[in-house]
Scaffold this active site. Structure first.
Site, PDB file in Angstrom:
ATOM      1  CB  CYS A   7       4.794  14.216 -15.827  1.00 25.51           C
ATOM      2  SG  CYS A   7       6.664  12.882 -15.474  1.00 25.51           S
ATOM      3  N   GLY A  33       6.071  19.262 -19.402  1.00 23.53           N
ATOM      4  CA  GLY A  33       7.765  18.111 -19.742  1.00 23.53           C
ATOM      5  C   GLY A  33       7.076  17.923 -20.601  1.00 23.53           C
ATOM      6  CG  ASN A 107       2.177  14.790 -12.145  1.00 21.71           C
ATOM      7  OD1 ASN A 107       4.020  14.916 -12.125  1.00 21.71           O
ATOM      8  ND2 ASN A 107       1.305  16.281 -11.816  1.00 21.71           N
ATOM      9  N   GLY A 108       4.375  11.969 -10.431  1.00 22.08           N
ATOM     10  CA  GLY A 108       5.230  12.513  -9.045  1.00 22.08           C
ATOM     11  C   GLY A 108       6.138  11.616  -8.913  1.00 22.08           C
ATOM     12  CE1 TYR A 291      10.227  26.255  -9.834  1.00 21.10           C
ATOM     13  CE2 TYR A 291       9.889  24.936 -12.138  1.00 21.10           C
ATOM     14  CZ  TYR A 291      10.620  25.401 -11.227  1.00 21.10           C
ATOM     15  OH  TYR A 291      11.328  24.225 -10.902  1.00 21.10           O
TER      16      TYR A 291
END
Lengths: 495, 495, 495, 495
Positions: A7, A33, A107-108, A291
């Site tokens: 995210c 996201g 995020n995670g 990426y």
């Protein structure tokens, strides 16, 4: 497990149009996201929230910003994992509790959310989603309430900060958090620093009129006297916390520094304080460089694009081949292709283009149509490839399906030989820390030998960068040589 | 005048899932227009149509294809000119008349539609839009009806073909047309060939199983025995007519050839016939090569990306500069930047990234927010630029506003010098043949000298490719050296 | 305070298509709330939820029901109070906690939610809305968790039932609740029975083929062997709990009985058990009879339409007038008008029609347009009224604005005299128990004498039913004469 | 045939907010069609149009009115015939032609549109829909152009008026038309006056301040000096033409008169002129009185509700029965039930209620759910019916399916006897003039004897009003006794 959480988060402190700055920041993080987007804003007394499924540009229209006033904002974009497209899991999560309101964006991916959830449930906590992020929010609230049980004070910052620090010490896994209450903004990065998080500010520049000047983003966009008293007439800056530095650039801010692994940054009353929970070995996810992140971001001192150039260079040294041109698979393979070209002298050509209009809503009802979608998404340039021996660089091979199609497309454009090079080592283990990888049995590198994979994808040769090679590439970008998580390559995770 | 019509057209003949092939083709042409999209399909007896404002992926969902059955299809995407976003101007246009139904999709802009419209109105024609494309449709119908007034036959192909040929001879301007009736598909390109149009086919490949094989796009996607009789058991191919060859690639078809300037291609009963209206000097719009077309398309024998490489090479020779890196402004400046790098030996770096999620619905309510949008759309890579002397290549300078912001962004990323190079000559005259250019007074090259422009955009040096240089670049790509329209540079138009 | 909660609730237990039965039931209760709608469904293991702003028919389309499988369902429609249109307050509320998942739908308004919320917050509870209904949900969970703290069992029904009973004893105000867990459905009615709630069942009727037969609502709509063991082969019925009996009729069920004030009904393992919290004097809101409920519902033994007839009869006796026709203001004034006509012999005529298409989204941007909206919403029939002395019966006068317009409309249609009769006593006090009334200063009967009101609305005469008259009307419908709340008339509330 | 066109039209002339007045008028006519809605507006120079599928309140939001400025407006609502829900058939139709722009809205159905279309096609006309209404529009344009072929004048009113008069004389069938050009509004009614059309005006009332005063509908809503010169200071009225008089009431206008059969009313330069095409025997569709029109409308001198009362009275005399209560099926059966009650002395009770929230988007995926929908749509009141002998009055029996369900619902509510009375004669023939009736084989009265139908629907007795009885009922309402179309009863049509 359904908790994959690649995210993007962004927090703004001290700008009158904080919600719109968050909106711009989220737009810059949209690549992290596309499932849902949300923004929470505090006007000092009350936090309003808007979130929904869809792209940032789909979730918000002008009318929504009429209800999103205030100088502190929190934004989140969420990754589209298959099947989990529900509004319930959209972030930020917002909860009102004894001492006020708290919103959180994450995020995670935690590895111990199950046990914490059970513990909280034992104490009576309720949950409205399956998200591990909500567990973090409830844990913080629990700590806050417990820490001040016999206290008649309103929420003092010490309490909140202690609660966040304690909570950050308890949860395990990867987590970059942005948290806000009515009057403060907090950034938290996990002790290993697995996911990125950085700090910036938007400073009024009196000597630079025009767009780069004092009011970069609209009426009062720049500066707000957040703390009331600004001795000496100094103006308070607007702070921004974001998953990637590209979001800071998007609001014309200045990058200040990365949030350290295990660091908690609290911005309140116009001032920034910093705390630490237990710091562990830094273990930034290498796939952020390979990426996931945008090439214009800088993470932990390494410019993402620079890392990609270096991976290409190392790859060139490790597995050179006699060829006429080098091409990169857009978007993230291009950097490595340029590095490969630079190291070998083989000319870089565009070679492949990607259709940027093919999104979530593009339809392909039948199976064969879905398979043919690759021709709509990617195309090769005959002018670059016809009759040529081609080195093609992709960032990874996961299941192998896309790679096979890619080779077909290159051959259709006349490539005489196709030498497939991969700028990350073979992915053999699923990630438990936030990257959406399939199970081990679906990872082609986990079930096939190199030569089998080469045959499967139809390339004339195939090589992956070595784990050591990747590390040396990263080392070229930054003096400090360690500190990466490569669990998906070797099966050893920092958590 | 409001008739700017940079659009994309696609026609499919002889595939059971023709509407979905058209959908894929339109997706490949989406860069030519994002305002509206539409597909008309014939099942041999009746033509159904779906069109609306929005992207291809927004206009169509699965349910729409349930009503779009048949083996002939026509698609259109339309460019978003300011103010003209109305459903009335969305294409294809569909009309029922004496002998059947006819649908038309148009890319281009007429210069004599006013007089033809007046003439048709004198004869009683009515119009439901302000589009010059509707004028073409009515003109064809009028010719058909007049040509067969005393005839009791149903629509014979001779009549239709004659009507289209006659109409194509009367209208002046730029026009690439796809036309369909219940049983035939027609492609028309104006006598100067100003806008591109090409022909492809989708051939079943029995000897090539898998995705490239006989049924590339679904249940019966490939082949239909369109004419009833196929002597010798040969299968009829599926034909595709499209604005650009990238649409042919998107349906996994084979490029056959460009439609010639002044050529009318009629596909009926499984057979293809060709006609000519008066042929004039070829005058393909050079901006198709400069920025409008996709790099993977080939137009009139010139690969678009090859043209861009060559323009960069010529630009390098014409206006070299001592510099450390070359960057291209995405997406269309990259080819020229690679060419410039190749010719000068100055390393090509990515340098600038573009946010691909910023579309029509992205909001920026205030003026200063709109100005700051450039930071959300574009960002520069410090790692590539910091402390460097930078050559930046853009495809054009129109008003100069974007160029100025771009230079600011490059300097913000640390560029020590910014040398601005433009891969097209100065645009001094508005286009009357389909490119959306502002009025003469807004064209910075029309009102300012080179040095003034340089100051205005804040570059250290500035150079445009010369008109001769551009022509020589195109000459490098194709033996035949003439045949381009550069009216916007010199004010001399083919029509 | 923003907690007005005139809503509708429905619960279904023991039908395979429970979500669609809930949908049908909600459609029957739509008059109780048009702001939002939601349905939660349990498949025995997991509860899925869909809720959004809008009408029942807008919130749900076919695709939503694909994710709403299971035999227990809970539905809610919410009233549109000004300003509070937010998705956060939409119901049912759903929370996961230690022993499972619980969903709750509430009609009513608490008076002590503030203190309970504070108490729960002291214990660490968090809230995601400002709704008092969420407070009830958290209170139940808290009681559940506390009651089983040292317990290793999974959620036993005793625990849940005790928690609900305890919670129902603590909250004060009006509340009709439907609650569900993975395996049970619970109905709760406050000790005064202020808001209605009733129980029904859907029984297979083998001897009645056709539509009324065994499978009234689709594949398995009727019967499910919920408990496993059905001694003697008896089939378990499908149970329905609903705000009004009209929802039971809508699913072709049979009305069983009202839930008693202070009663808790638990349906689990195919069996129904009943509990009581402290019972107080019954005090059903009289406005349910006056205008809120549907005329085809029966509440606490009184048919709503019968009550309206009787109120009209009493009104006729209390304030008869010499007139030619009686008309009722649609929809709820019609019953009283028929009663008035019946008692006086003055002919009932339609007189006024209401436009049923004017909903939430009908726009009237300017103030004068909003004022003129009454002409779009209501119209009078000249054929019924021209030259006549008219008695018009409305259910209430709140601010007086609508009444004044109504008199104008009647006079426009030719009414010679307009005698305004009101089938409820003057509303002088705001309601704290769920009816959306304005503040005291806006209640015309609170600030004006009768004659002043008559002048204000422009009627030739004006009379309200007396409080005693209203009670006698209700007494005519049911032997038991007491048990109503008329707090808004006299200022004395049961709570 | 797909041309069923039970629709509503409205035209406004001479009000600055004409589009919003049209919007209000369309809302009043919404019962005539729920498939699509549209409004065209002229600002004197240009006509703008907005139309889409959906209810009036769904098709328009505030933003649309920003583009709908001008003092002349035309509105249309269209009936939802099965299968034909396409935007192509939405009205008004708008065409630009030699002398300007013309928009047309049509209620009715032509019988000779096929031949006219062929004739127009022979002359080169094209069509974009299958609607007979578009044929009328093209015919008018053709006549206009032909009539002025050698003329260099701009569109003079004589030409337009002559063209409309001529066209109205050529088309056969039912047609009530509203037509507008940039500067005039025209109303046309077919020579038999089959569909209704009436004229009203909105007059400023200086002596009546407040809502009924000079500016009833907003800024300038009332009056516009349309013609420039108003000798003597007289203000020009705002004119309104509408399908039913209820639309005139909705904008607080005054009913002036019905448009006569065969009359063409032209409003231009602030003045109203009238023309006639060949007048034939008046033949107003009786179903307008029976169920199609709103009860508050007056059509051709007959108040719709009065007609329904009278039909009930006649029905009572023709087929009385010993019963306890009379109920009407909402909405259109109520008038006849009141009349029946009045004539027999049997008390009228509400008896049945209809759920007004069940619209087009209400879903019932399975067949048995669709069958059960009747329980959601209609419910009976036990309090009115239990143990009673019930006379139920419906406006018609078409297929018989609904009637059977209705009887079941009444019996479910305890009705001891159900005596079914129908306020229209047996429908034995399909309508070709605009009412959406099924084919002859589906009309139960066409295929079954009375007793068979009674058994089929399960009633204790059944009676229809006689054709003579219906005519006598209408005669009671209006001196002039003839002039109705009852083709669906007897098979003899006026056209």
């Amino acid at each position: 497990m359904g908790f994959h959480d690649e995210c993007g988060v962004v927090g703004i402190y001290g700008a009158e149009n904080s919600a719109r700055l968050a909106y711009f920041g989220l737009a810059a993080l949209q690549h992290r996201g596309q499932e849902s987007a949300g923004i929470a804003v505090s006007d000092g007394k009350k936090i309003n929230l808007r979130k929904d499924l869809g792209l940032v540009s789909e979730v918000f229209d002008s009318s929504h910003f009429e209800n999103l006033n205030g100088s502190i904002a929190l934004g989140h974009v969420r990754y589209a994992t298959a099947g989990g497209r529900t509004i319930e899991n959209a972030q930020p999560f917002l909860n009102t509790f004894k001492f006020g309101t708290i919103a959180l964006a994450h995020n995670g991916q935690l590895v111990n959310h199950g046990e914490i959830r059970t513990r909280l449930e034992d104490l009576g906590s309720t949950f409205s989603s399956t998200s591990d992020s909500e567990v973090i929010l409830k844990l913080i609230v629990r700590k806050l309430v417990d820490g001040k049980k016999n206290d008649t004070d309103s929420l003092c910052s010490d309490g909140l900060e202690k609660a966040v620090v304690d909570a950050a010490g308890e949860i395990k896994g990867s987590f970059s958090l942005c948290i806000m209450t009515e009057d403060c903004l907090i950034g938290v990065r996990d002790p290993n620093g697995i996911r990125p998080l950085c700090l910036g500010r938007i400073v009024p520049k009196e000597n630079c009129p025009g767009v780069l000047g004092g009011d970069p983003l609209g009426e009062g966009g720049a500066v707000k006297d957040a703390g009331g008293l600004n001795p000496g007439g100094r103006l308070s800056p607007t702070y921004i916390i974001a998953s990637e530095s590209c979001a800071i650039d998007a609001v014309n801010g200045e990058f200040v520094r990365d949030i350290e692994p295990g660091e908690i940054v609290v911005i309140k009353n116009g001032e920034l304080r910093t705390y630490s929970c237990e710091k562990k070995n830094k273990a930034t996810c290498v796939f952020e460089y390979v990426y996931f992140a945008r090439p214009d971001s800088v993470i932990d001192g390494i410019a993402v694009q620079d890392a990609r150039y270096r991976m290409g260079e190392v790859l060139a040294r490790e597995s050179s081949v006699d060829a006429d041109v080098v091409v990169g698979v857009p978007d993230s393979g291009i950097g490595a292709a340029l590095g490969y070209s630079r190291a070998t002298g083989i000319p870089y050509v565009t070679g492949i283009v990607k259709n940027k209009y093919i999104g979530r809503t593009f339809i392909a009802p039948t199976q064969s149509e879905r398979e043919s979608m690759v021709f709509v998404k990617l195309n090769a340039l005959k002018t670059d490839l016809d009759g040529k021996r081609v080195v093609v660089i992709d960032d990874s091979i996961v299941r192998g399906t896309t790679s096979r199609r890619l080779v077909q497309i290159l051959r259709r454009a006349g490539a005489r030989e196709v030498h497939f090079r991969v700028s990350s080592p073979p992915v053999k283990f699923p990630c438990h820390l936030g990257i959406d990888t399939p199970s081990k049995s679906e990872l082609i590198s986990s079930t096939h030998e190199l030569e089998e994979i080469r045959k499967e994808i139809g390339a004339d040769s195939l090589a992956f960068i070595s784990i050591d090679g990747m590390m040396s590439a990263l080392r070229m970008c930054r003096a400090e040589s360690d500190g990466f998580c490569g669990g998906c390559f070797c099966g050893r995770y920092p958590v």
